[in-house]
Design a protein around this motif. Structure first.
Motif, PDB file in Angstrom:
ATOM      1  N   THR A 120       0.861  -1.188   0.000  1.00 33.09           N
ATOM      2  CA  THR A 120       0.000   0.000   0.000  1.00 33.09           C
ATOM      3  C   THR A 120       0.893   1.233   0.000  1.00 33.09           C
ATOM      4  O   THR A 120       1.748   1.389   0.870  1.00 33.09           O
ATOM      5  N   SER A 164      -4.967  -0.239   4.075  1.00 29.95           N
ATOM      6  CA  SER A 164      -4.410  -1.576   4.296  1.00 29.95           C
ATOM      7  C   SER A 164      -5.242  -2.360   5.308  1.00 29.95           C
ATOM      8  O   SER A 164      -5.454  -3.564   5.160  1.00 29.95           O
ATOM      9  N   SER A 173       3.700  -0.931   3.731  1.00 34.61           N
ATOM     10  CA  SER A 173       2.781   0.212   3.753  1.00 34.61           C
ATOM     11  C   SER A 173       3.616   1.482   3.818  1.00 34.61           C
ATOM     12  O   SER A 173       4.429   1.648   4.727  1.00 34.61           O
TER      13      SER A 173
END
Length: 436
Positions: A120, A164, A173
């Motif tokens: 992400t 996420s 992330s």
């Protein structure tokens, strides 16, 4: 190293609450700006501060995102800022397009991919200004204590975190914040994750909730905003940008993973394009102004070509950053001329989406990347709205500034999009038309 393809995208922009509507309205020359007096919160939010704002003020206000039943719980609505919710909603539609979310029984669960291999990368240029301002005023004037959710709402990485968590994406992330280059930088982070083998899929996005009198007053004091709220990229009468908001999400995937997954799928997803080159540079020159000779932009574009191993003569379209500022547009055009002044068999189309939708700040690069992908996919080059008195150019320049109406050209194989930010940040992405 993996090839990186695009299997999904969606956006919310002042032009529409989906990518399809935004693209259609861009091609139809729809002017989407809203007078500040017509905003629903004008009386309480803007009117008390009009002396700090431009006398003629229009902004790019987004329509309401499409409603998805069950996407947000009551707890989500208390804990999340509007930018978090709009990004999650946009990500869901992009994931659905890629056929990466579950069926009716599990509509928000990733499917067809190992969640530990889903990255992400989502950025924002500014934090949640509405929340920061309101809480600060309440604390200063009423000694009211802040909500325990204040910090989670305003931390810039919480947008990526919220996405996420919602979709159970357990890979890397990341959050990037590089002013108006944020969208492109978020894509670059996701591209590197997939390219290097750290992830099979990357949810990349950018969002900006910038419409607040404090933000507008700040840009007004910088003399960055158009004095008549008209965005005129590449026009001799350009006098600044028009501030807007928006959100965009793209799904990046390794070619091997996408081919294997989609080959076994019964859905309607497909590969929509390929990201082949990335470029970054710094002006190291000034906190807000670009180098007038466009050297930083030039080096960024050259890097994108170099990493893709593509010759400049093969690129048919540049979706320019061009915000409608006097120095910025000229500097970028100078850089484009330097990079693409090679022997060509066809013109280099150049246009800016900001004439129609204003400047989405950190979200611009993401939404404009979607438009660049669509231009390749559909063989249609969008025009620059409000371009009448064209900027003076070298008569030998390869640049063809597209104005008045879109150009149909299905022969364009490569297209580049630029995004530049305060602090001298330059980013360029090179997309390739998908050919199975």
């Amino acid at each position: 190293m993996s090839r990186v393809v695009i299997t999904g995208y969606d956006c919310i922009s002042p032009l529409g609450n989906t990518a399809a509507r935004s693209w259609a309205n861009l091609l139809a020359s729809k002017q989407c700006l809203t007078a500040v007096e017509d905003l629903p919160d004008y009386e309480t939010r803007y009117k008390p501060y009009t002396k700090h704002l431009p006398p003629v003020l229009k902004v790019g206000k987004c329509p309401t995102p499409p409603v998805v039943d069950g996407l947000f719980s009551a707890q989500d609505k208390r804990r999340m800022s509007p930018m978090m919710m709009s990004t999650i909603s946009t990500a869901l539609h992009a994931l659905r397009r890629a056929d990466l979310v579950g069926d009716a029984e599990s509509p928000f669960t990733l499917t067809g991919v190992n969640p530990e291999r889903v990255a992400t990368s989502i950025g924002t240029g500014l934090p949640a200004m509405n929340d920061i301002f309101d809480v600060s005023v309440d604390m200063a004037t009423r000694n009211k204590r802040p909500s325990p959710m204040l910090i989670p709402k305003i931390l810039t990485n919480m947008v990526a975190g919220a996405v996420s968590i919602k979709f159970n994406a357990r890979g890397p992330s990341q959050t990037t914040s590089t002013a108006c280059a944020t969208g492109n930088n978020a894509i670059i982070e996701g591209f590197n994750c997939v390219k290097s083998g750290m992830a099979d899929v990357a949810i990349v996005g950018a969002t900006e909730e910038s419409l607040h009198p404090l933000t507008i007053a700040g840009f007004h004091r910088l003399k960055s905003l158009s004095s008549d709220s008209k965005s005129r990229p590449f026009d001799n009468n350009r006098n600044g940008f028009v501030i807007s908001e928006g959100t965009g999400v793209i799904i990046l995937e390794s070619l091997e993973h996408a081919t294997r997954r989609l080959g076994a799928s019964t859905g309607h997803a497909s590969i929509l394009g390929e990201l082949v080159g990335i470029g970054m540079s710094s002006d190291a020159y000034h906190i807000t102004s670009p180098m007038e000779n466009g050297d930083g932009a030039k080096r960024s574009m050259e890097m994108a070509l170099r990493t893709a191993e593509v010759d400049a003569s093969e690129v048919g379209y540049v979706n320019a950053h061009a915000t409608s500022t006097p120095i910025g547009d000229m500097a970028e055009l100078s850089g484009i001329n330097d990079v693409f002044s090679t022997k060509r068999s066809s013109p280099l189309y150049v246009s800016s989406s900001k004439g129609a939708m204003g400047h989405l700040l950190g979200a611009s690069g993401l939404v404009e990347s979607i438009f660049t992908l669509l231009s390749l996919k559909e063989g249609t080059i969008p025009h620059t709205l409000n371009l009448h008195d064209v900027i003076d150019m070298d008569p030998h320049s390869p640049v063809h500034l597209v104005k008045n109406e879109p150009v149909s050209d299905s022969t364009v194989k490569y297209a580049m999009t630029n995004s530049f930010g305060f602090g001298g940040v330059n980013t360029s992405l090179l997309f390739k038309k998908w050919e199975a």
